[in-house]
Scaffold this motif. Structure first.
Motif, short mmCIF file in Angstrom:
data_model
loop_
_atom_site.label_atom_id
_atom_site.label_comp_id
_atom_site.label_asym_id
_atom_site.label_seq_id
_atom_site.Cartn_x
_atom_site.Cartn_y
_atom_site.Cartn_z
N PHE A 20 -34.73 33.90 -4.85
CA PHE A 20 -33.07 33.35 -5.42
C PHE A 20 -32.53 32.17 -5.07
CE2 PHE A 20 -32.67 38.39 -4.49
CZ PHE A 20 -32.02 38.34 -5.29
N THR A 21 -34.02 31.53 -4.83
CA THR A 21 -33.68 30.15 -4.58
C THR A 21 -34.25 28.64 -5.73
OG1 THR A 21 -35.20 30.07 -2.53
CG2 THR A 21 -35.25 27.94 -2.95
N SER A 22 -33.56 27.78 -5.70
CA SER A 22 -33.57 27.05 -7.22
C SER A 22 -34.65 26.07 -6.88
CB SER A 22 -32.60 26.43 -7.82
OG SER A 22 -32.53 25.27 -6.57
N ASP A 23 -35.28 25.50 -7.82
CA ASP A 23 -36.35 24.30 -7.19
C ASP A 23 -35.89 23.06 -7.08
OD1 ASP A 23 -38.15 25.50 -9.04
OD2 ASP A 23 -38.24 24.28 -10.88
N GLN A 24 -34.66 22.99 -7.11
CA GLN A 24 -33.90 21.61 -6.59
C GLN A 24 -33.50 22.13 -5.29
OE1 GLN A 24 -33.12 18.58 -8.07
NE2 GLN A 24 -32.59 18.41 -5.91
N LYS A 25 -32.65 23.64 -4.97
CA LYS A 25 -33.00 23.44 -3.25
C LYS A 25 -34.43 23.60 -2.67
CE LYS A 25 -30.61 26.84 -0.43
NZ LYS A 25 -30.17 28.11 -0.70
N ALA A 26 -35.42 24.04 -2.97
CA ALA A 26 -36.17 24.14 -2.90
C ALA A 26 -37.28 22.49 -1.97
CB ALA A 26 -37.48 25.02 -3.35
N THR A 27 -36.94 22.00 -3.28
CA THR A 27 -37.40 20.22 -3.35
C THR A 27 -36.12 19.81 -2.11
OG1 THR A 27 -37.89 20.36 -5.53
CG2 THR A 27 -37.44 18.25 -4.29
N ASP A 28 -34.93 20.41 -2.02
CA ASP A 28 -34.36 19.19 -0.61
C ASP A 28 -34.69 20.02 0.35
OD1 ASP A 28 -32.43 17.84 -2.92
OD2 ASP A 28 -30.72 19.43 -2.53
N PHE A 29 -34.90 20.85 1.01
CA PHE A 29 -35.10 21.74 1.91
C PHE A 29 -36.30 21.19 2.31
CE2 PHE A 29 -32.18 24.92 2.74
CZ PHE A 29 -31.03 24.65 1.99
N ALA A 30 -37.58 21.10 1.43
CA ALA A 30 -38.64 20.35 1.68
C ALA A 30 -38.74 18.07 2.25
CB ALA A 30 -40.13 20.11 0.62
N ASN A 93 -28.13 14.30 6.90
CA ASN A 93 -26.69 14.67 6.62
C ASN A 93 -27.07 15.00 5.45
OD1 ASN A 93 -26.85 13.48 9.36
ND2 ASN A 93 -25.96 11.73 8.90
N SER A 94 -26.76 13.98 4.12
CA SER A 94 -26.71 14.64 2.66
C SER A 94 -26.66 15.92 2.34
CB SER A 94 -27.13 13.67 1.90
OG SER A 94 -27.29 14.33 1.11
N ILE A 95 -29.24 16.12 2.83
CA ILE A 95 -28.92 17.83 2.70
C ILE A 95 -27.91 18.45 3.60
CG2 ILE A 95 -31.09 19.35 2.86
CD1 ILE A 95 -32.05 17.01 1.12
N LYS A 96 -27.60 18.49 4.40
CA LYS A 96 -26.69 19.50 5.49
C LYS A 96 -25.86 19.06 5.08
CE LYS A 96 -29.95 19.58 9.84
NZ LYS A 96 -29.55 19.02 10.95
N SER A 97 -24.82 18.37 4.07
CA SER A 97 -23.50 18.60 4.19
C SER A 97 -23.88 19.43 2.98
CB SER A 97 -23.08 17.52 3.58
OG SER A 97 -21.92 16.80 3.03
N LYS A 98 -24.24 18.87 1.10
CA LYS A 98 -24.58 19.27 0.37
C LYS A 98 -24.69 20.36 0.38
CE LYS A 98 -27.55 19.86 -3.95
NZ LYS A 98 -29.04 19.06 -4.67
N TYR A 99 -25.29 21.55 1.36
CA TYR A 99 -25.86 23.23 1.76
C TYR A 99 -24.51 23.80 3.22
CZ TYR A 99 -29.46 22.34 -1.66
OH TYR A 99 -29.97 21.64 -3.12
#
Length: 102
Positions: A20-30, A93-99
């Motif tokens: 259920f994880t998108s490529d974008q989310k995997a990249t963001d979390f790395a 801050n940016s990635i935490k806010s996004k998710y």
């Protein structure tokens, strides 16, 4: 994810998602984890090199694609001249806010 310290100022972060994880989310979390490790090291900036890891890993059951992203990050206390870097605090801050992560 898995963190591997390569040097005092360098780390490799691998994030593997599920079906259920998108490529974008995997990249963001790395990138988020790399930024967190940078900040924990007392540094404010990091540069990245993408490792040659497949971004879609099929599971043994057949069919469900699972994204996997690896990032090698080099940390800098101060912003270096002539090097493209991420600002660790801003990225966190940016990635935490996004998710919606606190």
């Amino acid at each position: 994810f898995v963190d591997t310290r390569l040097a005092p100022d360098m780390v490799r972060v691998t994030f593997a998602g599920n079906g259920f994880t998108s490529d974008q989310k995997a990249t963001d979390f790395a990138l988020l984890r790399a930024a967190e490790l940078c900040a924990e090291s007392g540094c404010g900036f990091f540069s990245v090199q993408w490792s040659p890891v497949s971004t879609q890993m099929a599971n043994a059951g057949g069919g469900v694609a699972k994204p996997e992203v690896a990032v090698m990050a080099k940390f800098f206390k101060d912003k270096p001249a002539g090097v493209d870097v991420f600002d660790a605090g801003f990225l966190i801050n940016s990635i935490k806010s996004k998710y919606g992560i606190r």
